[in-house]
Design a protein around this motif. Sequence first.
Motif, PDB file in Angstrom:
ATOM      1  N   GLN A   1     -55.473 -12.591  24.508  1.00 55.73           N
ATOM      2  CA  GLN A   1     -54.646 -12.562  23.300  1.00 55.73           C
ATOM      3  C   GLN A   1     -53.258 -11.966  23.526  1.00 55.73           C
ATOM      4  O   GLN A   1     -52.398 -12.050  22.655  1.00 55.73           O
ATOM      5  CB  GLN A   1     -55.356 -11.764  22.190  1.00 55.73           C
ATOM      6  CG  GLN A   1     -56.247 -12.608  21.295  1.00 55.73           C
ATOM      7  CD  GLN A   1     -57.407 -13.237  22.031  1.00 55.73           C
ATOM      8  OE1 GLN A   1     -58.168 -12.576  22.709  1.00 55.73           O
ATOM      9  NE2 GLN A   1     -57.538 -14.553  21.930  1.00 55.73           N
ATOM     10  N   GLN A   2     -53.041 -11.341  24.678  1.00 58.91           N
ATOM     11  CA  GLN A   2     -51.753 -10.682  24.905  1.00 58.91           C
ATOM     12  C   GLN A   2     -51.499 -10.535  26.408  1.00 58.91           C
ATOM     13  O   GLN A   2     -52.332 -10.008  27.128  1.00 58.91           O
ATOM     14  CB  GLN A   2     -51.716  -9.308  24.218  1.00 58.91           C
ATOM     15  CG  GLN A   2     -52.880  -8.398  24.602  1.00 58.91           C
ATOM     16  CD  GLN A   2     -53.023  -7.208  23.694  1.00 58.91           C
ATOM     17  OE1 GLN A   2     -52.355  -7.088  22.685  1.00 58.91           O
ATOM     18  NE2 GLN A   2     -53.910  -6.301  24.065  1.00 58.91           N
ATOM     19  N   GLN A   3     -50.372 -11.029  26.822  1.00 54.90           N
ATOM     20  CA  GLN A   3     -49.951 -10.917  28.223  1.00 54.90           C
ATOM     21  C   GLN A   3     -48.447 -10.630  28.192  1.00 54.90           C
ATOM     22  O   GLN A   3     -47.622 -11.476  28.539  1.00 54.90           O
ATOM     23  CB  GLN A   3     -50.262 -12.210  28.984  1.00 54.90           C
ATOM     24  CG  GLN A   3     -51.739 -12.549  29.115  1.00 54.90           C
ATOM     25  CD  GLN A   3     -52.411 -11.836  30.283  1.00 54.90           C
ATOM     26  OE1 GLN A   3     -51.756 -11.331  31.191  1.00 54.90           O
ATOM     27  NE2 GLN A   3     -53.742 -11.795  30.260  1.00 54.90           N
ATOM     28  N   TYR A   4     -48.100  -9.417  27.734  1.00 46.37           N
ATOM     29  CA  TYR A   4     -46.699  -9.081  27.516  1.00 46.37           C
ATOM     30  C   TYR A   4     -45.969  -8.853  28.839  1.00 46.37           C
ATOM     31  O   TYR A   4     -46.427  -8.106  29.699  1.00 46.37           O
ATOM     32  CB  TYR A   4     -46.578  -7.821  26.655  1.00 46.37           C
ATOM     33  CG  TYR A   4     -47.253  -7.931  25.310  1.00 46.37           C
ATOM     34  CD1 TYR A   4     -46.912  -8.948  24.414  1.00 46.37           C
ATOM     35  CD2 TYR A   4     -48.239  -7.018  24.931  1.00 46.37           C
ATOM     36  CE1 TYR A   4     -47.526  -9.043  23.180  1.00 46.37           C
ATOM     37  CE2 TYR A   4     -48.858  -7.112  23.695  1.00 46.37           C
ATOM     38  CZ  TYR A   4     -48.511  -8.127  22.821  1.00 46.37           C
ATOM     39  OH  TYR A   4     -49.132  -8.227  21.599  1.00 46.37           O
TER      40      TYR A   4
ATOM     41  N   GLU B   1     -47.547 -18.807  30.379  1.00 47.28           N
ATOM     42  CA  GLU B   1     -48.584 -19.219  29.431  1.00 47.28           C
ATOM     43  C   GLU B   1     -49.352 -20.419  29.972  1.00 47.28           C
ATOM     44  O   GLU B   1     -48.841 -21.203  30.768  1.00 47.28           O
ATOM     45  CB  GLU B   1     -47.965 -19.564  28.078  1.00 47.28           C
ATOM     46  CG  GLU B   1     -47.583 -18.334  27.268  1.00 47.28           C
ATOM     47  CD  GLU B   1     -47.108 -18.702  25.868  1.00 47.28           C
ATOM     48  OE1 GLU B   1     -47.734 -18.228  24.910  1.00 47.28           O
ATOM     49  OE2 GLU B   1     -46.120 -19.440  25.751  1.00 47.28           O
ATOM     50  N   ILE B   2     -50.574 -20.599  29.485  1.00 46.77           N
ATOM     51  CA  ILE B   2     -51.428 -21.677  29.967  1.00 46.77           C
ATOM     52  C   ILE B   2     -50.813 -23.038  29.683  1.00 46.77           C
ATOM     53  O   ILE B   2     -51.113 -24.028  30.355  1.00 46.77           O
ATOM     54  CB  ILE B   2     -52.849 -21.557  29.349  1.00 46.77           C
ATOM     55  CG1 ILE B   2     -53.855 -22.465  30.058  1.00 46.77           C
ATOM     56  CG2 ILE B   2     -52.818 -21.827  27.849  1.00 46.77           C
ATOM     57  CD1 ILE B   2     -54.156 -22.085  31.469  1.00 46.77           C
ATOM     58  N   ASN B   3     -49.925 -23.109  28.696  1.00 46.92           N
ATOM     59  CA  ASN B   3     -49.212 -24.361  28.426  1.00 46.92           C
ATOM     60  C   ASN B   3     -48.282 -24.746  29.574  1.00 46.92           C
ATOM     61  O   ASN B   3     -47.902 -25.912  29.708  1.00 46.92           O
ATOM     62  CB  ASN B   3     -48.380 -24.214  27.141  1.00 46.92           C
ATOM     63  CG  ASN B   3     -48.979 -25.014  26.004  1.00 46.92           C
ATOM     64  OD1 ASN B   3     -49.439 -26.135  26.224  1.00 46.92           O
ATOM     65  ND2 ASN B   3     -48.983 -24.464  24.815  1.00 46.92           N
ATOM     66  N   ASN B   4     -47.872 -23.764  30.372  1.00 48.50           N
ATOM     67  CA  ASN B   4     -46.944 -23.987  31.483  1.00 48.50           C
ATOM     68  C   ASN B   4     -47.702 -23.832  32.801  1.00 48.50           C
ATOM     69  O   ASN B   4     -47.497 -22.872  33.542  1.00 48.50           O
ATOM     70  CB  ASN B   4     -45.784 -22.989  31.408  1.00 48.50           C
ATOM     71  CG  ASN B   4     -45.114 -22.980  30.056  1.00 48.50           C
ATOM     72  OD1 ASN B   4     -44.921 -24.034  29.448  1.00 48.50           O
ATOM     73  ND2 ASN B   4     -44.768 -21.802  29.567  1.00 48.50           N
ATOM     74  N   LEU B   5     -48.588 -24.779  33.086  1.00 49.74           N
ATOM     75  CA  LEU B   5     -49.515 -24.612  34.207  1.00 49.74           C
ATOM     76  C   LEU B   5     -48.809 -24.525  35.556  1.00 49.74           C
ATOM     77  O   LEU B   5     -49.222 -23.750  36.425  1.00 49.74           O
ATOM     78  CB  LEU B   5     -50.539 -25.752  34.209  1.00 49.74           C
ATOM     79  CG  LEU B   5     -51.665 -25.570  33.178  1.00 49.74           C
ATOM     80  CD1 LEU B   5     -52.336 -26.902  32.884  1.00 49.74           C
ATOM     81  CD2 LEU B   5     -52.684 -24.552  33.667  1.00 49.74           C
ATOM     82  N   ASP B   6     -47.753 -25.294  35.751  1.00 48.20           N
ATOM     83  CA  ASP B   6     -47.019 -25.185  37.016  1.00 48.20           C
ATOM     84  C   ASP B   6     -46.400 -23.806  37.178  1.00 48.20           C
ATOM     85  O   ASP B   6     -46.463 -23.198  38.249  1.00 48.20           O
ATOM     86  CB  ASP B   6     -45.928 -26.258  37.078  1.00 48.20           C
ATOM     87  CG  ASP B   6     -46.467 -27.629  37.475  1.00 48.20           C
ATOM     88  OD1 ASP B   6     -47.614 -27.704  37.949  1.00 48.20           O
ATOM     89  OD2 ASP B   6     -45.726 -28.621  37.309  1.00 48.20           O
TER      90      ASP B   6
END
Length: 469
Positions: free
Chosen positions: A259-262, A316-321
């Motif tokens: 939930q958080q990866q600041y 973020e997982i949306n930016n897999l590369d």
Amino acid sequence: MKIRATYFLLLVLNFTCFFEHAGAQIAEPAKATEVVITPYKTTMLADSKDEAQIKVVVIDKNGKEVPGSDQLIKFTIVGDAVISKLSDQQQFNEFGLPDQIITEGKLHNGILWVTLKAGQKKGVVKFEAKAEGLYPGSTEIRLVQPSVAHKVTTLVYSPKKVPGKILGADISFLPELEAKGVKFSDKGVQKDAIQILKDHGFNYIRLRIFNNPARDSGYSPKAGFCDLEHTKQMAKRAKAAGFKLLLDFHYSDYWADPQQQYKPAAWRGQDFNALKHSVYTYTVDVLRQLKSQGTLPDMVQVGNEINHGMIWPEGEINNLDSLAELVYMGVSGVKAVDSSIPVMLHVALGGQNAESRFFFDNMVSRNVPFDVIGLSYYPKWHGTTADLKANMADMATRYNRQVMVAEYTQLKTEVNDIAFNVPDNKALGTFIWEPLNTWEQIFDKDGKSNALINLYDGIAQKYSIPPAK
């Protein structure tokens, strides 16, 4: 007449006493206090087709499911997803109309399965389940649109095997507890907590590290617990007691989890190349300082529970590369200091096989080098023990890596039995999370060991755990 009246009164009193006594022997039905949801995916494809199963139950104050409940549950969804169906079994007995907008449903014999269907927009879906008078349950689900995978390296990597078996504990809170004056004891004898763990068969210590936790919005404002200096001191203590060491990089000034990866404050505003360089140089600096005092870790985690990514927003997982590149820079930093140190990738997906496969498929397709798969397992969020067993077996065979439970607290015997019986000789072990003071801890609040600690003597013996030396 008076005799008959007296006799009748005695009968009434006897029956009253009997029923009062009988009632005392009958346990009152469990009362629900909280709605609990277990999502079997928290990452979905934003393709208008992907679905996730979510299990909904209610629990009592002791954390036990209330099996006969028919509680009405109301759902709130923020984000691009809808409930497509409800059922009282995971795959069967659907109810609800096909085109109906579903916003509520009743538990059937204490359980309700919700099927959540993704929309087309990338982003976060917040799912909440409420019931009158109960604490709500909630989760966050990421909708992603993966692109073609770009490899982070063309080098061929052979995973390293971690020798031996691990019976470990994350005791990063120990300096904070000692600063508060907590004294630890076992069977009435006061000892260092690390020695007590050693006495009961533990052989590995896990320590988390934050970049700058002393910041006002950091993990430990002003005191700076779990920074590099505190970590160096704890590493000395662990190694002096003969323990091996797992170092857990959060790459944050604060807690890092799904939930958080600041992003650390010192890295904000950097372009992506500078950010990658910061991950690399920070990793190298920490490990070199540990190496210089003779306490180099025996294994390293690059990130903590990173199934939704790390160092947001770039990772973020949306930016897999981008995520793969950041993980690769962390791994490269570890290998630059000592190429023999095994690296773990840690996700919070104990029983979530589909999402575990999504994450590791994407890391493998981008050629990210790593050695160990670590899973968190908390039954409230990560499924049944059968789910955990199946996922661990699949991870081991699918990716040809050792697999372990990197965090757990409940079901101590069951979790260790599963973790030490992963097929194909891929079983590595477990790390109990903060057993000194958190959740189902093996020490009481005053520092006295309790009966739960004795389970580990049996586990150590059963699985021939190499002792700390």
